[in-house]
Every structure is written in structure tokens, then in C-alpha cells.
Design a protein around this motif. Structure first.
Motif, PDB file in Angstrom:
ATOM      1  N   LYS A  42       0.832  -1.208   0.000  1.00 54.05           N
ATOM      2  CA  LYS A  42       0.000   0.000   0.000  1.00 54.05           C
ATOM      3  C   LYS A  42       0.862   1.251   0.000  1.00 54.05           C
ATOM      4  CE  LYS A  42      -3.864  -2.120   2.414  1.00 54.05           C
ATOM      5  NZ  LYS A  42      -4.586  -2.194   3.697  1.00 54.05           N
ATOM      6  N   LEU A  43       1.956   1.203   0.729  1.00 56.22           N
ATOM      7  CA  LEU A  43       2.869   2.337   0.793  1.00 56.22           C
ATOM      8  C   LEU A  43       3.471   2.623  -0.575  1.00 56.22           C
ATOM      9  CD1 LEU A  43       4.339   4.363   2.647  1.00 56.22           C
ATOM     10  CD2 LEU A  43       6.109   2.641   2.915  1.00 56.22           C
ATOM     11  N   VAL A  44       3.873   1.587  -1.275  1.00 52.78           N
ATOM     12  CA  VAL A  44       4.446   1.745  -2.614  1.00 52.78           C
ATOM     13  C   VAL A  44       3.416   2.361  -3.556  1.00 52.78           C
ATOM     14  CG1 VAL A  44       5.317   0.478  -4.620  1.00 52.78           C
ATOM     15  CG2 VAL A  44       6.133  -0.098  -2.329  1.00 52.78           C
ATOM     16  N   ILE A  45       2.183   1.892  -3.488  1.00 52.97           N
ATOM     17  CA  ILE A  45       1.115   2.411  -4.339  1.00 52.97           C
ATOM     18  C   ILE A  45       0.855   3.890  -4.028  1.00 52.97           C
ATOM     19  CG2 ILE A  45      -1.369   2.261  -4.834  1.00 52.97           C
ATOM     20  CD1 ILE A  45      -1.064  -0.809  -4.438  1.00 52.97           C
ATOM     21  N   GLU A  46       0.801   4.242  -2.748  1.00 53.25           N
ATOM     22  CA  GLU A  46       0.552   5.635  -2.361  1.00 53.25           C
ATOM     23  C   GLU A  46       1.676   6.547  -2.830  1.00 53.25           C
ATOM     24  OE1 GLU A  46      -0.174   5.820   1.820  1.00 53.25           O
ATOM     25  OE2 GLU A  46      -1.955   4.577   1.691  1.00 53.25           O
ATOM     26  N   ILE A  47       2.904   6.100  -2.729  1.00 48.41           N
ATOM     27  CA  ILE A  47       4.043   6.912  -3.171  1.00 48.41           C
ATOM     28  C   ILE A  47       3.973   7.120  -4.682  1.00 48.41           C
ATOM     29  CG2 ILE A  47       6.555   6.912  -3.458  1.00 48.41           C
ATOM     30  CD1 ILE A  47       6.704   5.595  -0.674  1.00 48.41           C
TER      31      ILE A  47
END
Length: 54
Positions: A42-47
Motif C-alpha cells: 500500500k505504501l508503494v502504491i501511495e508513493i
């Protein structure tokens, strides 16, 4: 709060906010290793979404 007490910095002041922000950014580089796989993804997607906006 321990930092503000030790350095006699008001916890609602600008100086304290900058200090905690710097500490948070520095610690995230290490702490992100301990995220579960779902949270890390999720963090990768948000970034990536933030990068597209800029």
C-alpha cells in the motif's frame, strides 16, 4: 515528550514540530522494513500516486 522535557522545548512550538518531523523521517527509513507485506505494498502504491500528481 521526553525530548521536550530534556531540552526545555515547548511541545506545541514550531521548534518541537520540526524536531519531531526530522526524527520521524529518519526513523521511517528503518521502520518501513518492519511493515507487513500488505502495508508495504500500500505504501508503494501511495508513493507512486503522489509522484504522478507532481
Amino acid at each position: 515528550m521526553h525530548i521536550s522535557s530534556a531540552l526545555k522545548i515547548k511541545p506545541y512550538g514550531e521548534e518541537y514540530q520540526y524536531l519531531t518531523g526530522e526524527i520521524g523521517q529518519s526513523m521511517f527509513k528503518i521502520a518501513k522494513r518492519f511493515l507487513c507485506d500488505d502495508c508495504r505494498q500500500k505504501l508503494v502504491i501511495e508513493i507512486k500516486e503522489i509522484d504522478k500528481k507532481d
